[in-house]
Design an enzyme around this catalytic site. Structure first.
Site, mmCIF file in Angstrom:
data_model
loop_
_atom_site.group_PDB
_atom_site.id
_atom_site.type_symbol
_atom_site.label_atom_id
_atom_site.label_comp_id
_atom_site.label_asym_id
_atom_site.label_seq_id
_atom_site.Cartn_x
_atom_site.Cartn_y
_atom_site.Cartn_z
ATOM 1 N N HIS A 8 25.553 23.941 63.656
ATOM 2 C CA HIS A 8 25.448 25.397 63.479
ATOM 3 C C HIS A 8 26.745 26.090 63.890
ATOM 4 O O HIS A 8 27.356 25.729 64.891
ATOM 5 C CB HIS A 8 24.294 25.936 64.327
ATOM 6 C CG HIS A 8 23.798 27.275 63.892
ATOM 7 N ND1 HIS A 8 24.508 28.441 64.121
ATOM 8 C CD2 HIS A 8 22.673 27.645 63.221
ATOM 9 C CE1 HIS A 8 23.824 29.462 63.628
ATOM 10 N NE2 HIS A 8 22.717 29.005 63.080
ATOM 11 N N PHE A 25 41.037 33.866 76.089
ATOM 12 C CA PHE A 25 40.264 32.685 75.716
ATOM 13 C C PHE A 25 39.839 31.924 76.968
ATOM 14 O O PHE A 25 40.669 31.538 77.791
ATOM 15 C CB PHE A 25 41.092 31.778 74.802
ATOM 16 C CG PHE A 25 40.356 30.533 74.376
ATOM 17 C CD1 PHE A 25 39.171 30.625 73.655
ATOM 18 C CD2 PHE A 25 40.852 29.275 74.700
ATOM 19 C CE1 PHE A 25 38.490 29.482 73.255
ATOM 20 C CE2 PHE A 25 40.177 28.125 74.305
ATOM 21 C CZ PHE A 25 38.994 28.232 73.581
ATOM 22 N N PRO A 38 38.137 28.586 77.751
ATOM 23 C CA PRO A 38 37.742 27.349 77.064
ATOM 24 C C PRO A 38 36.312 26.902 77.333
ATOM 25 O O PRO A 38 35.611 26.471 76.416
ATOM 26 C CB PRO A 38 38.754 26.326 77.589
ATOM 27 C CG PRO A 38 39.946 27.142 77.962
ATOM 28 C CD PRO A 38 39.399 28.427 78.488
ATOM 29 N N SER A 39 35.859 27.012 78.560
ATOM 30 C CA SER A 39 34.523 26.504 78.893
ATOM 31 C C SER A 39 33.405 27.388 78.347
ATOM 32 O O SER A 39 32.270 26.937 78.201
ATOM 33 C CB SER A 39 34.373 26.374 80.411
ATOM 34 O OG SER A 39 34.466 27.653 81.025
ATOM 35 N N TYR A 40 33.724 28.641 78.029
ATOM 36 C CA TYR A 40 32.687 29.591 77.611
ATOM 37 C C TYR A 40 32.851 30.073 76.168
ATOM 38 O O TYR A 40 31.883 30.144 75.416
ATOM 39 C CB TYR A 40 32.662 30.807 78.542
ATOM 40 C CG TYR A 40 31.561 31.789 78.201
ATOM 41 C CD1 TYR A 40 30.291 31.647 78.742
ATOM 42 C CD2 TYR A 40 31.778 32.853 77.317
ATOM 43 C CE1 TYR A 40 29.262 32.528 78.421
ATOM 44 C CE2 TYR A 40 30.760 33.740 76.985
ATOM 45 C CZ TYR A 40 29.507 33.571 77.540
ATOM 46 O OH TYR A 40 28.490 34.435 77.211
ATOM 47 N N GLY A 41 34.062 30.444 75.779
ATOM 48 C CA GLY A 41 34.266 31.042 74.466
ATOM 49 C C GLY A 41 34.040 32.538 74.513
ATOM 50 O O GLY A 41 34.544 33.227 75.399
ATOM 51 N N ASP A 65 -0.297 60.997 86.399
ATOM 52 C CA ASP A 65 -0.217 62.159 87.281
ATOM 53 C C ASP A 65 -0.055 61.737 88.740
ATOM 54 O O ASP A 65 0.776 62.288 89.468
ATOM 55 C CB ASP A 65 -1.464 63.035 87.117
ATOM 56 C CG ASP A 65 -1.271 64.408 87.733
ATOM 57 O OD1 ASP A 65 -0.851 65.324 87.009
ATOM 58 O OD2 ASP A 65 -1.517 64.549 88.947
#
Length: 537
Positions: free
Chosen positions: A82, A167, A169-172, A413
């Site tokens: 994906h 950037f 790298p480990s997360y994007g 109320d």
């Protein structure tokens, strides 16, 4: 009913069960969030989570889940079929109940701002949250995917909406935004795949191309054959069910099937569906067939039957309608309204300042509307009063609605009073003044709302007095007097609280509105009693 938002975050991990479970736990452990579904895919190496909650809770749930993903997912090692660009790839917020698209846009922006500040990652907005046409669709933003992200972030036009243009790298990077609820819907055709696809081409928005568009907006579709069911289906996605409803799609597909001399064998909803979409279908068939159905459960049953939603597998509303899956515990959200009559009356008479006159007024007004509805039901459907059925069809719905709408104000109320007392107890300073003003206006607006809802009943009640079953004369008299008393009691609460309000313009406009409603109630009550007094069998 409380506000309900759906969040459908897609995380780039579909194989490591430990990580999948850790993200699930982060969502489940967030107060106010209900995790409905976890759908991992090994080939895509991606898991789609579905959870719901109020606007504040839903944002917290998304943040907590993303923090776990930030710690546990390493995008440098990620591979899957994906498209993706980050550990949290996309995080849409979807309106489900009593929530506007704008509120969901705000959810996405709050999420983007907070998560970028807390863990320092780039966040892009898409769909309804984006204002830039070249980066509005997910595929536009995700083009180049994770592998092309480092170079992409160097371009000024791809500066993130939140967080650094850097950037990691480990997360994007992640995409968040707001979109309409997507309904996966199939209509069963007793024919071939080709015949079903022909119908799909007729109804889907794209049609057969630019020169031959289809009939229905916000609809995608194809035709296929399902061996398991031994029938063909027009398989569709409804991108905006408020614009193109499930019932509209079913009727259009059925029309084309008839023209092709094909049978239709019901339909199926894949996954979850909002209650609103089902009730829209019910209302369509009620109007089409000139039915009279008020009860929600019966409306749901009608829609299921007319659409044939159980034709392939049993459609259980409690497991398929998203609103019912997160049914509020009324003993928690409306403790006073959920009490026994004896318990509530004894609590009113106890040594506590709340519940008090405001909650009692809401209850009395609700009983008044209820007795008005009762008179209608004692008239409708009886052979003796058959000529009055059309009138009762007109009068019953607004009285039933007012009765149901007033019940939550019994608790509202008391809650408003408690919030005001709490604000009064905060340390002195500018924030205290703001909190007190906000809480005080809420304590005024709640009984004012009780008055407004109650005021909608007088038109139907005046007509009910003219045509309702005289065997219920005393019930209607008590109901109208109760409604007027409820309005009077709510007016007293509005008036007493306005004495402490320093906003002169608010005081003036609210006083004027409340006085007008009270005057109308007093005059309408006398008219009703006079009509009933003069009526003879």
């Amino acid at each position: 009913m409380n506000k309900l938002v759906e969040c459908v975050p897609n995380f780039s991990e579909g194989r490591d069960q430990t990580i999948i479970d850790a993200i699930s736990k982060a969502i489940r452990d967030t107060a106010g969030c209900t995790l409905l579904d976890v759908d991992p895919g090994k080939s895509t190496n991606r898991t789609v989570y579905t959870f719901v909650g109020c606007p504040d809770s839903i944002v917290n749930g998304a943040i907590n889940a993303t923090k776990v993903a930030f710690k546990l997912i390493d995008m440098t090692k990620h591979h899957g079929e994906h498209p993706r660009m980050g550990a949290l790839d996309v995080c849409p917020f979807v309106p489900v109940r009593n929530v506007t698209m704008e509120e969901c846009v705000n959810c996405s922006k709050e999420f983007g701002k907070r998560i970028s500040e807390e863990i320092g990652v780039p966040i892009f907005l898409y769909e309804e949250a984006s204002t830039q046409s070249y980066r509005k669709q997910l595929k536009q933003i995700r083009q180049g995917e994770y592998e092309g992200l480092e170079e992409k972030l160097k371009e000024e036009k791809w500066k993130p909406d939140f967080g650094p243009a850097k950037f990691i790298p480990s997360y994007g990077a992640s995409v968040t935004g707001a979109r309409s609820f997507l309904i996966a819907y199939n209509v069963n055709i007793l024919g071939t795949k080709e015949q079903a696809h022909r119908i799909a081409l007729n109804v889907r928005e794209a049609g057969r191309g630019d020169n031959e568009p289809g009939r229905l907006k916000f609809l995608k579709g194809i035709g296929w054959f399902v061996d398991e069911y031994n029938l063909a289906q027009v398989s569709m996605n409804l991108d905006n069910y408020r614009e193109t409803g499930v019932h509209t799609v079913f009727e259009e597909c059925s029309k084309d099937a008839r023209e092709l001399n094909l049978g239709v064998a019901g339909s199926e909803i894949v996954g979850l569906v909002p209650l609103e979409a089902i009730l829209m279908a019910a209302d369509y068939y009620i109007a089409k067939e000139n039915l009279f159905i008020i009860d929600e459960a019966l409306k749901v049953r009608l829609a299921i039957e007319r659409l044939g939603l159980s034709s392939c597998s049993f459609f259980d509303p409690k497991k398929r309608i998203i609103d019912y899956m997160v049914q509020e515990d009324l003993k928690v959200t409306q403790p006073l309204a959920s009490m026994s009559v004896r318990g509530f009356v004894e609590l009113l008479g106890s040594r506590t300042p709340a519940p008090g006159g405001g909650s009692a007024s809401a209850l009395i007004a609700a009983m008044g509307a209820g007795l008005g509805a009762m008179t209608g039901w004692m008239t409708f459907g009886k052979k003796k009063f058959e000529a009055l059925d059309s009138i009762m069809r007109e009068l019953l719905p607004p009285l039933d609605k007012a009765m149901r709408d007033l019940i939550p104000y019994i608790d509202a109320d008391t809650n408003a009073f408690n919030d005001y007392i709490k604000a009064m107890g905060t340390p002195k300073g500018p924030q205290r003044d703001i909190a007190i003003d906000k809480a005080l206006k809420q304590a005024i607006n709640i009984p004012l709302s009780t008055m407004k809802i109650s005021n909608t009943c007088w038109g139907p009640l005046l007509k009910m007095a003219q045509y309702g079953n005289l065997a219920s004369k005393s019930d209607l008299e008590v109901g109208c007097k109760s409604l007027e008393t409820g309005i009077w009691g709510a007016h007293r609460n509005v008036s007493i609280n306005l004495l402490d309000c320093k906003d002169a313009q608010f005081v003036e406009s609210t006083t004027k509105e409340a006085n007008e409603i009270l005057k109308n109630a007093q005059e309408s009550l006398q008219k009703v009693l006079e009509i009933l007094s003069n009526r003879k069998e």
